[in-house]
Design a protein around this motif. Structure first.
Motif, mmCIF file in Angstrom:
data_model
loop_
_atom_site.group_PDB
_atom_site.id
_atom_site.type_symbol
_atom_site.label_atom_id
_atom_site.label_comp_id
_atom_site.label_asym_id
_atom_site.label_seq_id
_atom_site.Cartn_x
_atom_site.Cartn_y
_atom_site.Cartn_z
ATOM 1 N N LYS A 115 -33.342 40.229 14.436
ATOM 2 C CA LYS A 115 -32.981 41.627 14.756
ATOM 3 C C LYS A 115 -33.207 42.542 13.539
ATOM 4 C CE LYS A 115 -30.811 40.636 18.826
ATOM 5 N NZ LYS A 115 -31.634 39.448 19.059
ATOM 6 N N LYS A 116 -34.064 42.097 12.638
ATOM 7 C CA LYS A 116 -34.352 42.917 11.454
ATOM 8 C C LYS A 116 -35.573 43.777 11.727
ATOM 9 C CE LYS A 116 -31.232 41.588 8.560
ATOM 10 N NZ LYS A 116 -30.161 42.506 8.276
ATOM 11 N N ARG A 117 -35.564 44.955 11.092
ATOM 12 C CA ARG A 117 -36.650 45.908 11.299
ATOM 13 C C ARG A 117 -37.499 45.981 10.035
ATOM 14 N NH1 ARG A 117 -35.019 51.087 14.500
ATOM 15 N NH2 ARG A 117 -35.384 49.569 16.132
ATOM 16 N N TYR A 118 -38.807 46.058 10.226
ATOM 17 C CA TYR A 118 -39.729 46.119 9.074
ATOM 18 C C TYR A 118 -40.742 47.226 9.281
ATOM 19 C CZ TYR A 118 -37.855 41.503 8.157
ATOM 20 O OH TYR A 118 -37.000 40.465 7.912
ATOM 21 N N ARG A 119 -41.377 47.618 8.152
ATOM 22 C CA ARG A 119 -42.539 48.497 8.269
ATOM 23 C C ARG A 119 -43.750 47.603 8.398
ATOM 24 N NH1 ARG A 119 -42.388 52.963 3.638
ATOM 25 N NH2 ARG A 119 -44.636 52.835 3.960
ATOM 26 N N ALA A 120 -44.508 47.814 9.486
ATOM 27 C CA ALA A 120 -45.664 46.951 9.738
ATOM 28 C C ALA A 120 -46.664 47.054 8.589
ATOM 29 C CB ALA A 120 -46.323 47.348 11.060
ATOM 30 N N GLU A 133 -35.376 56.193 6.001
ATOM 31 C CA GLU A 133 -36.236 55.027 5.777
ATOM 32 C C GLU A 133 -35.876 53.891 6.730
ATOM 33 O OE1 GLU A 133 -38.743 54.857 3.786
ATOM 34 O OE2 GLU A 133 -38.485 56.399 2.242
ATOM 35 N N ILE A 134 -36.899 53.225 7.232
ATOM 36 C CA ILE A 134 -36.670 52.128 8.182
ATOM 37 C C ILE A 134 -36.071 50.937 7.457
ATOM 38 C CG2 ILE A 134 -37.771 50.492 9.740
ATOM 39 C CD1 ILE A 134 -40.033 52.553 10.025
ATOM 40 N N VAL A 135 -36.738 50.560 6.387
ATOM 41 C CA VAL A 135 -36.255 49.406 5.644
ATOM 42 C C VAL A 135 -35.757 49.919 4.303
ATOM 43 C CG1 VAL A 135 -36.813 47.154 4.721
ATOM 44 C CG2 VAL A 135 -38.077 48.043 6.664
ATOM 45 N N ALA A 136 -34.475 49.792 4.101
ATOM 46 C CA ALA A 136 -33.930 50.280 2.850
ATOM 47 C C ALA A 136 -33.447 49.073 2.064
ATOM 48 C CB ALA A 136 -32.806 51.243 3.141
ATOM 49 N N ARG A 137 -34.315 48.608 1.201
ATOM 50 C CA ARG A 137 -33.967 47.434 0.398
ATOM 51 C C ARG A 137 -34.203 47.762 -1.059
ATOM 52 N NH1 ARG A 137 -37.835 43.275 1.665
ATOM 53 N NH2 ARG A 137 -38.787 44.648 3.168
ATOM 54 N N GLN A 138 -34.006 46.771 -1.901
ATOM 55 C CA GLN A 138 -34.337 46.904 -3.308
ATOM 56 C C GLN A 138 -33.607 48.048 -3.990
ATOM 57 O OE1 GLN A 138 -38.403 46.845 -2.404
ATOM 58 N NE2 GLN A 138 -38.665 44.728 -2.977
ATOM 59 N N PHE A 162 -34.586 51.695 -5.209
ATOM 60 C CA PHE A 162 -36.031 51.886 -5.080
ATOM 61 C C PHE A 162 -36.339 52.690 -3.811
ATOM 62 C CE2 PHE A 162 -40.256 50.725 -3.588
ATOM 63 C CZ PHE A 162 -40.995 51.024 -4.716
ATOM 64 N N ARG A 163 -35.678 52.375 -2.736
ATOM 65 C CA ARG A 163 -35.920 53.090 -1.481
ATOM 66 C C ARG A 163 -34.592 53.543 -0.908
ATOM 67 N NH1 ARG A 163 -40.344 53.599 0.926
ATOM 68 N NH2 ARG A 163 -41.351 51.808 -0.031
ATOM 69 N N MET A 164 -34.318 54.823 -1.059
ATOM 70 C CA MET A 164 -33.032 55.358 -0.628
ATOM 71 C C MET A 164 -33.239 56.334 0.522
ATOM 72 S SD MET A 164 -32.100 56.282 -4.486
ATOM 73 C CE MET A 164 -30.346 56.617 -4.570
ATOM 74 N N ARG A 165 -32.141 56.641 1.197
ATOM 75 C CA ARG A 165 -32.258 57.638 2.277
ATOM 76 C C ARG A 165 -31.979 59.043 1.730
ATOM 77 N NH1 ARG A 165 -30.196 53.126 5.883
ATOM 78 N NH2 ARG A 165 -32.130 52.486 6.884
ATOM 79 N N GLU A 166 -31.243 59.128 0.650
ATOM 80 C CA GLU A 166 -31.062 60.398 -0.061
ATOM 81 C C GLU A 166 -31.483 60.136 -1.504
ATOM 82 O OE1 GLU A 166 -27.133 62.136 0.123
ATOM 83 O OE2 GLU A 166 -27.471 63.247 -1.724
ATOM 84 N N PHE A 167 -32.454 60.876 -1.991
ATOM 85 C CA PHE A 167 -32.934 60.611 -3.347
ATOM 86 C C PHE A 167 -33.361 61.924 -4.003
ATOM 87 C CE2 PHE A 167 -37.520 60.830 -2.315
ATOM 88 C CZ PHE A 167 -37.470 60.702 -0.937
#
Ligand code: ATP
Length: 516
Positions: free
Chosen positions: A99-104, A254-259, A262-267
């Motif tokens: 059920k995890k979502r990724y960027r293709a 962002e679809i995948v917010a990991r790391q 590095f990848r934030m929804r507010e930056f």
């Protein structure tokens, strides 16, 4: 193995950042909010110093660059004109089992990177084997095993590029299936179809009774610059070529917010749009590539940690684009984008607003729509790159380990910590006196708790370049011990030498002079 080690390094950095007041998960007492973070007492200082370095490099060192601070909310038509409403999408794919979502696109790019890794490993192995006489370029173009990896890489790369350019979502899924890409969590290939997902956050402005308007939280700061182009050009009497710089928040769902950060929804972004004559944009593009790389390298974190990555798939507005990538614990990653955006944005705003947005060039005696070179860097990614590059668990000669942040000294949250050796005999008062002398120029702190060794460790952990110890001799001859963070060396100096000594290593001035 290497992958595990890299993940462990990042984990350590994340927990260090929290323990020492750099970065906290947002809303932590409510179990956090995905990909949103808060900066703590040391983090905010480091972040402000990064912004100051960028802002000074842009606006102090270039007479023809000025700054603005535009609002986050903007007229919604701006995002129609810029193409964000229709095209600011990422292709997403779900794994049905985890059920995890990724960027293709990211899944496929990671697969491409695996071939690159294989090629680099082959070259590194051969370099070891052949020693000094090794010719890496020749090896890359002749060794059969390397050539095989290159061919496979190119085949995948071309297929991917064609699919992205054609916006062919079915083909993206087919690539994922054909290359046997599995979900890192479930390990299965049970993928959904690929769908487009718009990354902009929406909200309502005004009460519903009046007929509210849907507005967006800006996904980039650049559009605030474009719509103010004429305001700034006219009121500042700016002549082309000139630039407008801005630092501010941006928001992406962002679809995948990991790391981590590095990848934030507010930056936060630091963007500069440089307006040039049509036809001169590629020359300026090269100049800005060079200028920006120099800015990064001047921090002294190691030239080998940077590389350019030229884009294959150009955004709808660009005629050249590159990223400055930095070697993070999880591989080389984009920290800054440099784009030649043509006259796309200004022309679009002219079309959608119905207002003429042109520049009269007195030297050419004609009007035109300027072309634009953009440099766009994420403050938070820059912050992460600095943290990753600075963090060290250093094994000392006595067998102990110290955790130290070798931050670029001008950016360190605290520049000097003043410590009385003991909490009596007038030493605290003397230490305060020194601190009062220094605090107008540098962020200083005062620490009198625990042993000197423990106090040094606390400062090492937040990257403080200098510790100044006041002891009984200080009262007699006006000297103190100054201890250097990176070498741990200590020297005895007169109190009145301190400002100059500290200044020679932490000043912004010296850092900025490296850029000219
Ligand atoms: P990516 O490919 O990683 O999604 P991007 O190419 O979309 O990034 P740009 O639109 O070029 O990024 O934005 C410019 C800079 O803003 C990036 O180089 C990065 O430093 C920063 N940035 C973009 N998205 C994020 C984010 N979600 N979190 C933190 N920083 C970001």
């Amino acid at each position: 193995m290497a992958q595990v080690k890299q993940e462990e390094t990042l984990k350590k950095i994340v927990s260090h950042a929290k323990e020492y007041g750099f970065v906290f998960p947002s809303s932590e007492i409510y179990d956090g909010l995905g990909a949103v973070y808060d900066y703590g007492q040391n983090g905010v200082e480091l972040k402000n110093n990064i912004k100051r370095y960028w802002w000074s490099a842009m606006t102090l060192l270039h007479e023809n660059i000025v700054g603005i601070d535009s609002a986050i909310f903007m007229h919604p038509t701006i995002w129609k004109a810029s193409g964000h409403v229709d095209a600011f999408n990422d292709p997403l794919i779900d794994n049905r089992d985890s059920k995890k979502r990724y960027r293709a696109d990211v899944l496929i790019e990671d697969e491409i990177a695996k071939f690159d890794d294989k090629i680099e490993k082959e070259v590194a192995k051969a370099a070891k084997r052949f020693g000094e006489s090794f010719d890496a370029d020749l090896y890359r173009t002749t060794n059969p095993r390397v050539l095989e990896h290159v061919a496979k890489r190119d085949e995948l790369h071309n297929r991917y590029k064609t699919a992205m350019e054609a916006n062919d979502l079915a083909e993206l899924k087919q690539i994922i299936l054909d290359y046997g890409i599995v979900c890192p969590i479930s390990g299965t290939k049970n993928w959904t179809d690929v769908r487009q997902f718009n990354l902009m956050f929406k909200t309502e402005m005004g009460s519903t009774a009046d007929g509210s308007m849907t507005v967006y939280l800006r996904p980039e700061t650049a559009q605030g610059i474009f719509v103010n182009f004429l305001n700034v050009q006219k009121t500042g009497r700016m002549r082309i070529p000139f630039g407008i710089a801005q630092i501010g928040k941006a928001f992406r769902n962002e679809i995948v917010a990991r790391q981590f950060i590095f990848r934030m929804r507010e930056f936060e972004q630091m963007e500069m749009q440089f307006f040039v004559r049509p036809g001169e944009e590629l020359e300026w593009f090269s100049k800005w590539k060079e200028t920006r790389l120099k800015w990064h390298k001047a921090l002294g974190m190691g030239d080998e940690k940077y590389r350019f990555h030229d884009h294959d798939k150009l955004a709808h507005y660009a005629n050249a684009a590159t990223d400055i990538e930095f070697r993070m614990p999880f591989g080389f990653k984009e920290v800054e984008g440099i784009h030649s955006r043509t006259d796309f944005d200004l022309s679009q705003h002219e079309k959608y607003s119905g207002k003429k947005i042109q520049y009269f060039d007195p030297e050419l005696n004609k009007s035109y729509t300027p072309y634009v070179i953009e440099t766009s860097i994420g403050v938070d990614r820059m912050f992460l790159s600095i943290l990753c590059s600075s963090y060290e668990e250093e094994l000392l000669e006595n067998g102990e380990t110290r955790v130290v942040l070798h931050l670029p000294k001008a950016l360190a949250p605290v520049k000097a910590c003043v410590m009385p050796l003991v909490r009596k005999d007038g030493l605290p008062e003397k230490a305060r006196e020194i601190m009062n002398m220094l605090k107008f120029d540098y962020a200083c702190c005062y620490d009198e708790k625990d042993s000197i060794g423990k106090r040094y460790r606390r400062q090492d952990a937040i990257g403080t370049p200098f510790c100044i110890t006041v002891d009984h001799q200080t009262l007699e001859d006006g000297t103190v011990t100054i201890r250097h963070r990176d070498t741990m060396e200590q020297e005895r100096v007169a109190i009145d030498q301190l400002p100059q000594l500290i200044n020679s290593e932490v000043s912004f001035n010296a850092l900025l002079k490296k850029l000219v």
